[in-house]
Scaffold this active site. Structure first.
Site, PDB file in Angstrom:
ATOM      1  N   ASP A  67       0.856  -1.186   0.000  1.00  0.00           N
ATOM      2  CA  ASP A  67       0.000   0.000   0.000  1.00  0.00           C
ATOM      3  C   ASP A  67       0.893   1.237   0.000  1.00  0.00           C
ATOM      4  OD1 ASP A  67      -3.230   0.468   0.911  1.00  0.00           O
ATOM      5  OD2 ASP A  67      -1.892   2.191   1.015  1.00  0.00           O
ATOM      6  N   LEU A  76     -12.180   6.528   7.365  1.00  0.00           N
ATOM      7  CA  LEU A  76     -12.478   5.966   8.677  1.00  0.00           C
ATOM      8  C   LEU A  76     -13.880   5.387   8.796  1.00  0.00           C
ATOM      9  CD1 LEU A  76     -10.702   8.605  10.932  1.00  0.00           C
ATOM     10  CD2 LEU A  76      -9.758   6.594   9.790  1.00  0.00           C
ATOM     11  N   ASN A 136      -9.598  -0.810  -7.926  1.00  0.00           N
ATOM     12  CA  ASN A 136      -9.517  -0.265  -9.281  1.00  0.00           C
ATOM     13  C   ASN A 136      -9.217  -1.388 -10.260  1.00  0.00           C
ATOM     14  OD1 ASN A 136      -6.410  -0.092 -10.131  1.00  0.00           O
ATOM     15  ND2 ASN A 136      -6.565   0.369  -7.944  1.00  0.00           N
ATOM     16  N   CYS A 193     -16.024   3.622  -5.102  1.00  0.00           N
ATOM     17  CA  CYS A 193     -16.786   3.896  -3.879  1.00  0.00           C
ATOM     18  C   CYS A 193     -16.963   5.387  -3.636  1.00  0.00           C
ATOM     19  CB  CYS A 193     -16.096   3.240  -2.684  1.00  0.00           C
ATOM     20  SG  CYS A 193     -16.189   1.431  -2.705  1.00  0.00           S
ATOM     21  N   CYS A 344     -19.760  16.279 -11.356  1.00  0.00           N
ATOM     22  CA  CYS A 344     -20.182  15.275 -10.372  1.00  0.00           C
ATOM     23  C   CYS A 344     -19.023  15.104  -9.399  1.00  0.00           C
ATOM     24  CB  CYS A 344     -20.590  13.966 -11.050  1.00  0.00           C
ATOM     25  SG  CYS A 344     -19.250  13.132 -11.914  1.00  0.00           S
TER      26      CYS A 344
END
Length: 383
Positions: A67, A76, A136, A193, A344
């Protein structure tokens, strides 16, 4: 890269894993196999957080973490390995600290980087089981293709809104991810998301199931989800399993491993219409008081996080319905003789809305999509 195939357990481990050891189907030998095993967790977000914690707590001996992100406040709501105390710090730091607190005998290998074409083989080849916690398509396809090439099981999970998916892709015994989804969808049909939203507990459910599958594979128990996909609907709490078949003509897993050439998956837009405008350019036009209309096609709940000054709130479904009812006539709030900027959250819904406007008779030369949407407009939001 297994060490001792059956390492002994310390007195502390015998106490810690006591609830495993009393299971007739598990026992001390399966626990020792877990300790000898290794897993690579790609992504420490919503899926990776619960998977990392439960893999550590279960006694997997060696876990690699991949990561490159830092903890943000918006994480969170679902990424339980992190908290306010570590905002702005690498996710790999907070995940490692929590995992070692659960299991101090665990060996954690840090890979503070993104999985990319140049490092995928080197990273994935070091571990027994791969857990895909990404969100992704380019990385998802890279994980799949590399696992096929190296003969590694790929524990897949996906979530969006109130839905989740889970499977284990192992081309040695069943289909791979490309057998079901040969190519990624166009960008505007693949919301993430941030764009579509996700109920915070959804990644927790699927991430825990990913950990379950990884533990089963490493310990050699049960029946893994190879050739099957679990579909979870959080709104009615239903779990359904569908069979998935291997594609004999799959562009990846139908080939011998030495013939598989890893390539970068590029997301494309499907026949974009209209123009685009960057946040800086739009701000310049606003400062110059040029005549234009800004349409925010996000949902009313999203407007609560901030709006571009002077923008018209027109949710995408309502805009499409109004255009259909207008039957080719311009909407009163959207005259055809002015430039219209559509915004958007990330640029996908606005791109689709522009196509509806063109189909309704608006001039594509006067329509502009805000690049990267509101995510590119942090300094100019009003509430």
């Amino acid at each position: 890269m297994r060490a001792d195939p059956a390492p002994s357990l310390s007195d502390a481990e015998l106490r810690r894993f006591g609830r495993h050891l009393v299971l007739p189907e598990f026992g001390i030998e399966r626990q020792r196999r877990l300790k000898a095993g290794s897993a690579l967790l790609i992504g420490l977000g919503g899926l990776g957080s619960p998977a990392a914690l439960y893999l550590a707590a279960a006694g997997v001996g060696r876990i690699g973490l991949v990561d490159a992100d830092v903890v943000e406040e918006t994480n969170l709501q679902r990424q339980i390995a992190h908290g306010y105390a570590v905002l702005g710090k690498p996710k790999i730091d907070s995940a490692e600290a929590r995992m070692l607190d659960l299991n101090p005998d665990l060996v954690i290998e840090r890979h503070q980087m993104r999985l990319e074409l140049e490092n995928a083989v080197g990273l994935i080849s070091q571990y027994d089981v791969i857990i895909d916690g990404t969100d992704n398509f380019p990385t998802r396809y890279l994980v799949n293709d590399t696992c096929v090439k190296l003969g590694k099981p790929n524990v897949f999970g996906g979530v969006l809104r109130f839905d989740g998916q889970l499977s284990v892709f192992d081309a040695r015994y069943g289909p791979c991810y490309r057998c079901i989804f040969p190519e990624p969808p166009p960008i505007e049909f693949a919301p993430n998301c941030a764009e579509a939203g996700v109920l915070g507990v959804m990644p927790g459910v699927i991430g825990c199931l990913q950990a379950t599958e990884a533990i089963k594979l490493l310990a050699g128990i049960g029946t893994p989800m190879i050739g099957r996909m679990l579909i979870y609907d959080g709104l009615d709490l239903s779990f359904n399993t569908m069979r998935i078949a291997k594609d004999s003509d799959c562009r990846v897993c139908s080939k011998a491993s030495e013939d598989i050439v890893l390539t970068e998956t590029v997301m494309i837009c499907a026949a974009p219409v209209g123009g685009t405008i960057r946040a800086e350019a739009l701000q310049g036009r606003l400062d110059a008081q040029e005549p234009l209309i800004i349409v925010d096609v996000r949902s009313p709940d999203e407007w609560l996080t901030g709006r571009i000054p002077g923008s018209i709130g027109f949710p995408k479904p309502e805009l499409e319905k109004a255009l259909a009812q207008a039957n080719g006539a311009p909407l009163s709030c959207l005259p055809m003789d002015q430039d219209i900027i559509v915004a958007c959250q990330s640029g996908m819904r606005s791109s689709a809305s522009i196509k509806f406007l063109v189909a309704a008779g608006y001039d594509p030369k006067r329509l502009f999509n805000l690049e990267q949407g509101m995510s590119a407009w942090p300094g100019h939001v009003t509430f």
